[in-house]
Scaffold this active site. Structure first.
Site, PDB file in Angstrom:
ATOM      1  N   ASP A 203       0.824  -1.193   0.000  1.00  0.00           N
ATOM      2  CA  ASP A 203       0.000   0.000   0.000  1.00  0.00           C
ATOM      3  C   ASP A 203       0.868   1.256   0.000  1.00  0.00           C
ATOM      4  O   ASP A 203       1.893   1.318   0.694  1.00  0.00           O
ATOM      5  CB  ASP A 203      -0.907  -0.008   1.242  1.00  0.00           C
ATOM      6  CG  ASP A 203      -1.839   1.169   1.291  1.00  0.00           C
ATOM      7  OD1 ASP A 203      -2.772   1.210   0.479  1.00  0.00           O
ATOM      8  OD2 ASP A 203      -1.632   2.058   2.147  1.00  0.00           O
ATOM      9  N   GLU A 253       1.536  -0.323  -4.961  1.00  0.00           N
ATOM     10  CA  GLU A 253       0.627   0.783  -5.260  1.00  0.00           C
ATOM     11  C   GLU A 253       1.501   2.022  -5.417  1.00  0.00           C
ATOM     12  O   GLU A 253       1.922   2.627  -4.436  1.00  0.00           O
ATOM     13  CB  GLU A 253      -0.393   0.979  -4.138  1.00  0.00           C
ATOM     14  CG  GLU A 253      -1.390   2.086  -4.453  1.00  0.00           C
ATOM     15  CD  GLU A 253      -2.252   2.477  -3.269  1.00  0.00           C
ATOM     16  OE1 GLU A 253      -3.383   2.934  -3.491  1.00  0.00           O
ATOM     17  OE2 GLU A 253      -1.790   2.364  -2.120  1.00  0.00           O
TER      18      GLU A 253
END
Length: 531
Positions: A203, A253
């Site tokens: 993330d 990401e």
């Protein structure tokens, strides 16, 4: 393709556990619910499941505020159940990918609790970014950074110190210059790889490293004080060394406008793949889509990494709704309540986009419910949980609209998601999208995805590999994959002819009586074999 390269062509299904399926009737999805749906996922034809954070968390940001990476959130189940799910999924030929959030932890994490208890100067505060304030009495934040969720990126404690949080105040940023932070995360990776996890999604992968001076932000400054800093690459090289021992993979990401900087994360000793946000946010316009595809393939080519393609995820307005709007691109800053949409138009375009994305070279990510053609739900304000809504002063509707619990059985309470009231309300008419109604319906979105995934797996030339653009009208995307498989997508207003002599493999909607390709429709074709 060797089995070790599975990730280069995989179709990876994103599971937002809280909204997938609830087995115990408490209104929250759980791991037992996922296990019960493994036959459905196997029939769908996916290669792997990516789970949003399933760890112990206060859920201030949907689980992205992790309190303990070695424990499962009690609403979802137990560690033993997670291990059983990983094993049972593997029995169906489905791998498991988990989420790691390196930028921050929860305010309930033991490290942060210790930092608060120790007070200024305590050793645990070095694991985070604690600073005295500016101004005569320290009443001003240490710098002018802004949170990704809106508002200041600093919160002041009663003891006078401030701590950094690029997201919500409940998510304090870690100090990646501290060796204990690096050691702990490498141990977390080993913990899950030992349990059979095949990969990790990272993330906010470009955010963890910070300029140690924590300077004020100046637009255009290079290097950026907290985005895409060079120190990150050493971190991910050390992670790659851990993953390689287990044959595991990473997907990052990485939101970056600079394609050269983006590609650095995909060098052979760093991350395997990264999400493609240019394609994800692109409007339904032929020139923009063509450019997004070309640019994506070009930026991946120098490092030999496969591209990834995704239409929607747990943060992004659902495809059916977005493509039915006047503005078909995506921008967090533009989200507003009551934006009109044309569901029929959006559905037609979403079907075409499904075939487009699955025909492109590389891996594809499929967010739960996209295979059912779910629209974005407008959540009543009193039920919104996403912190983006509150931090925007109530202007942004937040991301809960794409997180509504799935409809499984049309005539069951809460459309078969749970026997208890779901944690987010399902809108009127939700049961009309239920999986049991779409099962066996040749015109349904579910049947389209099942057919496309089966064809993709069985057809040489689809998945990873080369792409050759074909001459076509400006409003048509047309390309050839190895083995003579063609994909055509008509984004114009008028029907267009398909190449003569080709075999129709799959269409996203009915063709014209003369075999022409209608507006907002895609086809897969096979060229005749050379004599």
């Amino acid at each position: 393709m060797p089995d070790s390269d599975w990730w280069r062509s995989a179709v990876i299904y994103q599971v937002y556990v809280r909204s997938f399926a609830d087995a115990d009737g408490d209104g929250t999805g759980d791991l037992a619910g996922v296990r019960a749906k493994l036959p459905y996922l196997a029939q769908l034809g996916v290669d792997a499941l990516w789970f949003n954070p399933w760890y112990a968390s206060p859920m201030a940001d949907g689980g992205y505020d992790v309190a303990d990476y070695r424990a499962i959130h009690p609403s979802f189940g137990t560690l033993a159940e997670a291990e059983k799910l990983i094993a049972e999924a593997a029995g169906h030929g489905i791998r498991t990918i988990v989420d790691i959030v390196p930028n921050h932890v929860s305010e309930a994490h033991p490290w942060f609790r210790a930092a608060l208890a120790e007070g200024p100067g305590g050793p645990s505060r070095d694991l985070f970014h604690f600073r005295p304030g500016r101004g005569e009495h320290g009443e001003l934040a240490p710098n002018d950074w802004r949170s990704e969720f809106g508002g200041p990126a600093w919160t002041r404690l009663p003891d006078g110190e401030w701590y950094l949080h690029l997201f919500a105040p409940e998510q304090p940023d870690l100090n990646w210059a501290h060796p204990a932070v690096r050691t702990e995360h490498e141990e977390i990776l080993r913990f899950w790889f030992e349990r059979g996890v095949a990969g990790v999604r990272i993330d906010s992968a470009a955010l963890p490293a910070k300029d140690p001076a924590l300077p004020d932000f100046t637009p255009g400054q290079d290097p950026h004080p907290y985005l895409d800093r060079d120190e990150l690459h050493d971190i991910y090289r050390s992670w790659r060394a851990v993953a390689d021992r287990y044959g595991a993979v990473f997907v990052g990401e990485v939101w970056l406008p600079d394609s050269e900087r983006f590609a650095r994360y995909l060098r052979p000793d760093e991350l395997h793949t990264a999400f493609n946000f240019a394609f994800l946010s692109c409007p339904w316009e032929p020139a923009r889509l063509r450019a997004a595809i070309r640019d994506t393939l070009a930026e991946h080519a120098p490092v030999g990494a496969p591209a990834t393609w995704v239409l929607c995820n747990h943060d992004i307005t659902r495809t059916v709704t977005r493509y039915g709007r006047a503005e078909t691109g995506f921008d967090f800053a533009a989200k507003r309540f009551g934006t009109p949409t044309d569901p029929a138009l959006g559905t037609r375009r979403a079907r075409a986009a499904a075939l487009l994305s699955l025909a492109l070279p590389g891996a594809t990510y499929l967010y739960q419910g996209e295979e059912l053609g779910l629209p974005e739900a407008e959540i009543p304000r009193e039920h919104i949980e996403d912190p983006m809504h509150a931090r925007s002063g109530g202007v942004d509707p937040g991301r809960d609209g794409c997180r509504v619990p799935l409809p499984w059985t049309a005539d069951a309470p809460y459309a078969g998601f749970s026997t208890g009231e779901p944690w987010l309300p399902q809108p009127p008419g939700w049961a009309a999208h239920a999986a049991d109604l779409q099962d066996g319906d040749p015109a349904s979105m579910l049947t389209l995805y099942r057919t496309a995934l089966a064809l993709r797996r069985a057809t040489p030339g689809l998945g990873d590999g080369s792409l050759e653009w074909l001459q076509s009208p400006e409003e048509v995307l047309a390309f050839r994959r190895p083995g003579g498989v063609l994909c055509l997508v008509n984004l114009g207003a008028d029907p267009v002819p398909v190449p003569e002599g080709t075999e129709l493999l799959l269409a996203s909607g009915p063709l014209g009586a003369d075999g022409a390709l209608p507006s907002d429709t895609a086809v897969w074709l096979r060229e005749p074999a050379a004599a």
